[in-house]
Enzyme design. Structure first.
Site, PDB file in Angstrom:
ATOM      1  N   HIS A 105     -10.049 -75.461  27.209  1.00 37.35           N
ATOM      2  CA  HIS A 105      -9.874 -74.273  26.362  1.00 37.35           C
ATOM      3  C   HIS A 105      -8.481 -74.222  25.731  1.00 37.35           C
ATOM      4  O   HIS A 105      -8.340 -73.949  24.533  1.00 37.35           O
ATOM      5  CB  HIS A 105     -10.117 -72.999  27.170  1.00 37.35           C
ATOM      6  CG  HIS A 105     -11.551 -72.643  27.319  1.00 37.35           C
ATOM      7  ND1 HIS A 105     -12.256 -72.843  28.494  1.00 37.35           N
ATOM      8  CD2 HIS A 105     -12.433 -72.109  26.455  1.00 37.35           C
ATOM      9  CE1 HIS A 105     -13.494 -72.435  28.342  1.00 37.35           C
ATOM     10  NE2 HIS A 105     -13.637 -71.990  27.111  1.00 37.35           N
ATOM     11  N   HIS A 159     -16.162 -63.762  25.279  1.00 40.93           N
ATOM     12  CA  HIS A 159     -17.331 -64.441  24.720  1.00 40.93           C
ATOM     13  C   HIS A 159     -17.711 -63.869  23.359  1.00 40.93           C
ATOM     14  O   HIS A 159     -18.225 -64.604  22.509  1.00 40.93           O
ATOM     15  CB  HIS A 159     -18.513 -64.331  25.680  1.00 40.93           C
ATOM     16  CG  HIS A 159     -18.411 -65.253  26.851  1.00 40.93           C
ATOM     17  ND1 HIS A 159     -19.148 -65.083  28.001  1.00 40.93           N
ATOM     18  CD2 HIS A 159     -17.651 -66.364  27.056  1.00 40.93           C
ATOM     19  CE1 HIS A 159     -18.851 -66.037  28.865  1.00 40.93           C
ATOM     20  NE2 HIS A 159     -17.936 -66.822  28.313  1.00 40.93           N
TER      21      HIS A 159
END
Length: 422
Positions: free
Chosen positions: A397, A262
């Site tokens: 993703h 992240h």
């Protein structure tokens, strides 16, 4: 694909400038699109197993449906056959069976598959993806997308956006009571992506301003104070919950500790936001670039450099010691995207080095040339694993990692493809 706004920072030797590499990226993206087409169900889309098949007990999943809709809508604009019917199928499911007709908003699955009140809660994470899917489908002129975006934005703005805090609230009971005592970095991070898409699709700068307020709190204040190792979990009073989910270190959305993947995902979002603001009015806060650089360095130090066998591990504790050494595919994809974004923004050779290194790792370890798709997770020794993510449910993703290097930093995905693809 020809980039209409080529970065003068990219050196001539960069892989991103090489026609062979760009064709290779396209090829990998097309393979992923084909692999995931079998996730279509009677309603929406469901998670695939490692063989690329729907398990016998598969059920429609709303996050998977929204992500598939987003991807196939954009692939439609790129001229990939078979993608428009899939995007339409996703929009139909989001406009109908996966939507709560009584209270508004979206279930995480079909209501018949939701056994408890907890299962029926309305989640910001999910609603951000519904907004993103609707926005991308609008650009692709998918039937029903405009109505979906109008409704989704009304719900998202009314219930989830907190003007006072400048972030998105996390979750509510199905009737919008009982707000959760939680503020989460993960769902707010994905909200930034959705905000930028909406701002471009509707030409609505207010959503870009909101996109800026979210990282201003989570990154420029809370993350910077922690050396750009980004805390994930807070209560509504903004107390950091350092022991949150201590007993659930492999939770797929809210694991204990911090997630280096992240850190790098925030990094490229900040660069995209900077580019979007510069396109809007010629100015952007200087901290967006400096924080993006620092986030990438913190993420690679905590996540990649702690792995003796390469790759980005899942989580670390507040002393930056590894907690879960398994390596989700999305962490590698986000690190790759961040390296590409920083390379375009700065031209610095270290980001070219990282870009090549990460693709080498993905190519040799994540891409499954026997069964198709990408392996969703590896263990510490780079063997296939399913501790965090079973099967191969996630197209979003991996596919975005193949397209991001080919696009300018702004505008957002669907708008950029519509304007620049060729």
């Amino acid at each position: 694909m020809a980039e209409a706004l080529p970065s003068l920072m990219l050196p001539a030797s960069s892989w991103i400038r090489r026609s062979v590499h760009r064709r290779w990226l396209d090829h990998q993206g097309f393979r992923l699109l084909d692999f995931s087409k079998t996730s279509r169900m009677t309603t929406g889309f469901g998670p695939l197993d490692n063989e690329g098949k729907l398990p016998a007990d598969a059920r429609p999943d709303t996050v998977v449906t929204a992500r598939m809709t987003h991807v196939y809508a954009i692939a439609t604009m790129r001229g990939v056959p078979g993608c428009l019917p899939l995007a339409e199928h996703g929009i139909d499911a989001l406009n109908d069976a996966l939507r709560d007709p009584q209270n508004g908003g979206w279930w995480t699955a079909l209501p018949s598959d939701l056994a408890s009140a907890q299962d029926r809660r309305k989640q910001n994470y999910l609603h951000a993806f519904v907004v993103l899917a609707a926005a991308s489908a609008c650009v692709a002129a998918v039937r029903g997308a405009e109505a979906l975006l109008t409704e989704a934005l009304e719900i998202w703005e009314t219930h989830f956006w907190s003007e006072e805090e400048g972030v998105f609230r996390e979750s509510f009971a199905q009737d919008w009571c009982d707000e959760e005592d939680y503020r989460g970095a993960n769902s707010n991070m994905h909200a930034v992506e959705a905000c930028m898409a909406v701002a471009d699709v509707l030409d609505a700068p207010v959503w870009r301003a909101r996109a800026l307020r979210v990282p201003e709190r989570f990154i420029h204040h809370l993350g910077r104070e922690n050396g750009y190792a980004v805390p994930e979990h807070f209560n509504r009073s903004w107390t950091c919950l350092r022991d949150y989910n201590h007993d659930r270190p492999t939770d797929d959305l809210r694991p204990f500790g911090m997630t280096p993947g992240h850190f790098v995902e925030w990094s490229h979002l900040l660069l995209k936001l900077e580019a979007a603001l510069l396109r809007q009015n010629g100015t952007a806060p200087a901290w967006l670039l400096t924080d993006a650089i620092s986030l990438f360095e913190a993420g690679m130090k905590a996540g990649w450099n702690r792995s003796e066998t390469g790759g980005m591990l899942y989580t670390v504790d507040f002393e930056l010691e590894p907690v879960v050494r398994n390596k989700p595919h999305w962490c590698q994809g986000e690190a790759l995207t961040a390296a590409a974004a920083l390379l375009k923004r700065t031209g610095h050779a270290r980001y070219e080095t990282w870009y090549r290194r990460i693709w080498d790792f993905i190519d040799l370890n994540m891409i499954d040339r026997e069964k198709g798709g990408w392996r969703q997770e590896l263990d510490a020794d780079n063997h296939a694993s399913e501790v965090i993510y079973p099967g191969k449910a996630d197209l979003y993703h991996a596919w975005q990692a193949t397209l991001n290097p080919l696009l300018p930093l702004a505008p957002s995905f669907a708008t950029a493809v519509a304007a620049f693809d060729g």
